[in-house]
Enzyme design. Structure first.
Site, PDB file in Angstrom:
ATOM      1  N   ASP A  54       0.978  -1.223  -0.197  1.00  0.00           N
ATOM      2  CA  ASP A  54       0.118   0.011   0.175  1.00  0.00           C
ATOM      3  C   ASP A  54       0.902   1.367  -0.198  1.00  0.00           C
ATOM      4  O   ASP A  54       1.487   1.481   1.098  1.00  0.00           O
ATOM      5  CB  ASP A  54      -0.982   0.068   1.448  1.00  0.00           C
ATOM      6  CG  ASP A  54      -1.820   0.959   1.450  1.00  0.00           C
ATOM      7  OD1 ASP A  54      -1.649   2.207   0.369  1.00  0.00           O
ATOM      8  OD2 ASP A  54      -2.597   1.208   2.169  1.00  0.00           O
ATOM      9  N   GLU A 132      31.265  11.432   3.266  1.00  0.00           N
ATOM     10  CA  GLU A 132      31.829  11.570   4.709  1.00  0.00           C
ATOM     11  C   GLU A 132      30.706  11.598   5.586  1.00  0.00           C
ATOM     12  O   GLU A 132      30.353  12.776   5.757  1.00  0.00           O
ATOM     13  CB  GLU A 132      33.033  12.265   4.826  1.00  0.00           C
ATOM     14  CG  GLU A 132      34.111  12.196   4.104  1.00  0.00           C
ATOM     15  CD  GLU A 132      34.975  13.169   4.038  1.00  0.00           C
ATOM     16  OE1 GLU A 132      36.329  13.179   3.543  1.00  0.00           O
ATOM     17  OE2 GLU A 132      34.994  14.271   4.558  1.00  0.00           O
ATOM     18  N   GLU A 134      29.158  12.139   9.013  1.00  0.00           N
ATOM     19  CA  GLU A 134      29.254  12.251  10.706  1.00  0.00           C
ATOM     20  C   GLU A 134      28.097  12.060  11.562  1.00  0.00           C
ATOM     21  O   GLU A 134      26.880  12.385  11.058  1.00  0.00           O
ATOM     22  CB  GLU A 134      29.731  13.813  10.869  1.00  0.00           C
ATOM     23  CG  GLU A 134      31.333  14.091  10.176  1.00  0.00           C
ATOM     24  CD  GLU A 134      31.366  15.641  10.224  1.00  0.00           C
ATOM     25  OE1 GLU A 134      32.467  15.900   9.559  1.00  0.00           O
ATOM     26  OE2 GLU A 134      30.537  16.645  10.444  1.00  0.00           O
ATOM     27  N   GLU A 185      35.442  12.634  15.611  1.00  0.00           N
ATOM     28  CA  GLU A 185      35.362  14.159  14.979  1.00  0.00           C
ATOM     29  C   GLU A 185      35.734  15.025  16.010  1.00  0.00           C
ATOM     30  O   GLU A 185      35.869  14.822  17.172  1.00  0.00           O
ATOM     31  CB  GLU A 185      33.938  14.051  14.372  1.00  0.00           C
ATOM     32  CG  GLU A 185      34.027  13.923  12.906  1.00  0.00           C
ATOM     33  CD  GLU A 185      34.776  15.191  12.177  1.00  0.00           C
ATOM     34  OE1 GLU A 185      34.850  16.194  12.759  1.00  0.00           O
ATOM     35  OE2 GLU A 185      35.527  14.698  10.991  1.00  0.00           O
ATOM     36  N   GLU A 192      33.074   9.884  12.622  1.00  0.00           N
ATOM     37  CA  GLU A 192      32.805   9.676  11.189  1.00  0.00           C
ATOM     38  C   GLU A 192      33.383   8.464  10.849  1.00  0.00           C
ATOM     39  O   GLU A 192      34.558   8.100  11.166  1.00  0.00           O
ATOM     40  CB  GLU A 192      33.746  10.939  10.699  1.00  0.00           C
ATOM     41  CG  GLU A 192      33.696  10.863   9.170  1.00  0.00           C
ATOM     42  CD  GLU A 192      34.399  12.265   8.577  1.00  0.00           C
ATOM     43  OE1 GLU A 192      34.126  13.326   8.983  1.00  0.00           O
ATOM     44  OE2 GLU A 192      35.382  12.036   7.740  1.00  0.00           O
ATOM     45  N   HIS A 241      29.923  15.321   3.941  1.00  0.00           N
ATOM     46  CA  HIS A 241      30.785  16.070   2.719  1.00  0.00           C
ATOM     47  C   HIS A 241      30.892  15.002   1.658  1.00  0.00           C
ATOM     48  O   HIS A 241      30.973  13.749   1.898  1.00  0.00           O
ATOM     49  CB  HIS A 241      32.155  16.357   3.338  1.00  0.00           C
ATOM     50  CG  HIS A 241      32.008  17.254   4.624  1.00  0.00           C
ATOM     51  ND1 HIS A 241      33.104  17.015   5.463  1.00  0.00           N
ATOM     52  CD2 HIS A 241      31.229  18.258   4.890  1.00  0.00           C
ATOM     53  CE1 HIS A 241      32.760  18.245   6.403  1.00  0.00           C
ATOM     54  NE2 HIS A 241      31.788  18.704   6.006  1.00  0.00           N
ATOM     55  N   ARG A 315      38.579  25.081   4.233  1.00  0.00           N
ATOM     56  CA  ARG A 315      37.460  23.773   4.481  1.00  0.00           C
ATOM     57  C   ARG A 315      36.185  24.776   5.126  1.00  0.00           C
ATOM     58  O   ARG A 315      34.950  24.144   5.329  1.00  0.00           O
ATOM     59  CB  ARG A 315      37.941  22.883   5.695  1.00  0.00           C
ATOM     60  CG  ARG A 315      38.704  21.967   5.207  1.00  0.00           C
ATOM     61  CD  ARG A 315      39.498  21.205   6.359  1.00  0.00           C
ATOM     62  NE  ARG A 315      40.622  20.357   5.781  1.00  0.00           N
ATOM     63  CZ  ARG A 315      40.541  19.109   5.263  1.00  0.00           C
ATOM     64  NH1 ARG A 315      39.185  18.542   5.268  1.00  0.00           N
ATOM     65  NH2 ARG A 315      41.529  18.405   5.074  1.00  0.00           N
ATOM     66  N   GLU A 335      34.821  18.114  -3.569  1.00  0.00           N
ATOM     67  CA  GLU A 335      34.084  17.947  -2.306  1.00  0.00           C
ATOM     68  C   GLU A 335      33.185  18.962  -2.117  1.00  0.00           C
ATOM     69  O   GLU A 335      33.385  20.180  -2.062  1.00  0.00           O
ATOM     70  CB  GLU A 335      34.929  18.068  -1.190  1.00  0.00           C
ATOM     71  CG  GLU A 335      34.344  17.713   0.311  1.00  0.00           C
ATOM     72  CD  GLU A 335      35.620  17.979   1.334  1.00  0.00           C
ATOM     73  OE1 GLU A 335      34.998  17.395   2.626  1.00  0.00           O
ATOM     74  OE2 GLU A 335      36.425  18.662   1.175  1.00  0.00           O
ATOM     75  N   ARG A 337      30.462  20.538   0.595  1.00  0.00           N
ATOM     76  CA  ARG A 337      30.201  20.520   2.060  1.00  0.00           C
ATOM     77  C   ARG A 337      29.155  20.866   2.601  1.00  0.00           C
ATOM     78  O   ARG A 337      29.119  20.820   3.979  1.00  0.00           O
ATOM     79  CB  ARG A 337      31.581  21.281   2.440  1.00  0.00           C
ATOM     80  CG  ARG A 337      33.009  20.985   2.023  1.00  0.00           C
ATOM     81  CD  ARG A 337      34.256  21.842   2.591  1.00  0.00           C
ATOM     82  NE  ARG A 337      34.127  21.720   4.068  1.00  0.00           N
ATOM     83  CZ  ARG A 337      34.676  20.905   4.802  1.00  0.00           C
ATOM     84  NH1 ARG A 337      35.387  19.864   4.293  1.00  0.00           N
ATOM     85  NH2 ARG A 337      34.726  20.708   6.107  1.00  0.00           N
TER      86      ARG A 337
END
Length: 352
Positions: A54, A132, A134, A185, A192, A241, A315, A335, A337
């Site tokens: 359903d 990645e 966390e 982390e 992580e 990330h 970063r 990457e 982020r």
């Protein structure tokens, strides 16, 4: 017996491993895992014709008058669940959701990603991702009492979570999901585990499995794991990330250009890809950061991005160009982020 080798393997493994239940997994539009169990006697028919359910009970699927749905298990995703008993074992398969006339259901997140990577393949590209994720460990689901006061990469005699991470990594590897590394982390009791990059559809399945495994192993140890983007004010938020690249159909990295005049070793394809990410981030954050809580993480002062920017090392930017092995073609990637681990990975990767 079916001629499909994946289906053949499934049916043989069920007999040899004493599997008594096979769980059919799929997600709703918000990325919550949904499941129902099928007994082995029904499996051959399910592989051929799907299993009805359903759809009106699933968030974001359909209205009551259009509720008949079929779940078709993907035999290539069959795995025995290692946290369940070995006798009367339980296995799982991810499913594609279809309508009664056999067409893919447009509201199925897995189909959305499959359709998108299919378009990329028609353009000559394979979309690879390496997320990645966390998360936090808490002593229980009701509060935010942490297990430790560690920071980045800390290893202390009190790092009880090292055992949790170890059990989690071993369980993931038993399910065929390769892990690159795991570590403490920045936040207290924040951790992580990074997955080795793979094609986007396989990785989205792996992310859903990963989140469930982290929670199952935590429960086994009497603690609670949370993928909430910002569970505690004043402490770092949890991100997902996403490292990503396009490879051509011969296995060459379309993002790599050793002769890049700007010195980033990025091809024109990579730079245009980054431009697309920067242009559409305000729109796709609806998918990559889907909750009110997601925006409590995206604030100034941390490593979460707040501006439409890119850089080679910084970063705090939205897009970063990792420089760990600058001369290796297979290591060239970007990457993103901004995404968080509460996102639906199928829709998030499709949007990217």
């Amino acid at each position: 017996m079916t001629a499909n080798p994946d289906q053949d393997f499934v049916l043989k493994t069920i007999k040899s491993r004493d599997v008594h239940f096979v769980r059919f997994w799929f997600t709703d539009v918000l990325g919550a895992m949904k499941s129902f169990a099928v007994v082995p006697g029904e499996l051959e028919d399910a592989l051929a014709d799907g299993m009805g359910f359903d759809g009106s009970c699933i968030e974001g699927f359909c209205r009551t008058q259009e509720s008949d749905m079929l779940a078709y298990p993907d035999a290539s995703t069959f795995q025995v669940l290692p946290w369940r008993p070995e006798s009367n074992a339980v296995a799982r398969m991810f499913c594609d959701v279809r309508t009664p006339d056999g067409l893919p259901f447009e509201g199925d997140p897995r189909h959305v990603l499959a359709r998108t990577v299919g378009k990329a393949r028609e353009m000559g590209y394979v979309f690879n991702v390496g997320p990645e994720l966390e998360f936090y460990y808490f002593k229980g689901p009701e509060g935010a009492e942490v297990l430790d006061r560690g920071g980045y990469f800390d290893l202390t005699s009190l790092d009880y979570a090292s055992d949790l991470r170890r059990d989690t990594v071993l369980t993931l590897e038993k399910m065929g999901i390769p892990v690159e590394y795991s570590h403490h982390e920045n936040g207290p009791s924040q951790h992580e585990i990074d997955l080795r990059f793979a094609d986007a559809l396989s990785m989205a399945d792996a992310v859903m499995t990963y989140k469930l495994v982290v929670k199952e192993i935590a429960l086994k140890h009497g603690v609670y794991a949370s993928f909430m983007p910002k569970p505690m004010a004043g402490e770092p938020g949890s991100g997902m990330h996403v490292h990503q690249s396009l490879f051509d159909l011969d296995g060459n990295n379309a993002f790599f250009d050793a002769r890049d005049p700007q010195g980033y070793r990025l091809s024109d394809v990579a730079k245009r890809y980054i431009a697309g990410i920067l242009k559409y981030a305000p729109e796709f954050c609806l998918v990559t950061n889907q909750f009110v809580n997601s925006y409590k993480r995206l604030v100034c002062g941390g490593e979460a991005p707040t501006y439409l920017s890119w850089a080679s090392r910084n970063r705090s930017t939205l897009v970063r160009i990792p420089g760990y092995r600058p001369d290796r073609e297979d290591a060239c990637r970007i990457e993103l982020r901004s995404p968080d681990p509460a996102a639906n990975p199928y829709l998030a990767f499709a949007a990217m």
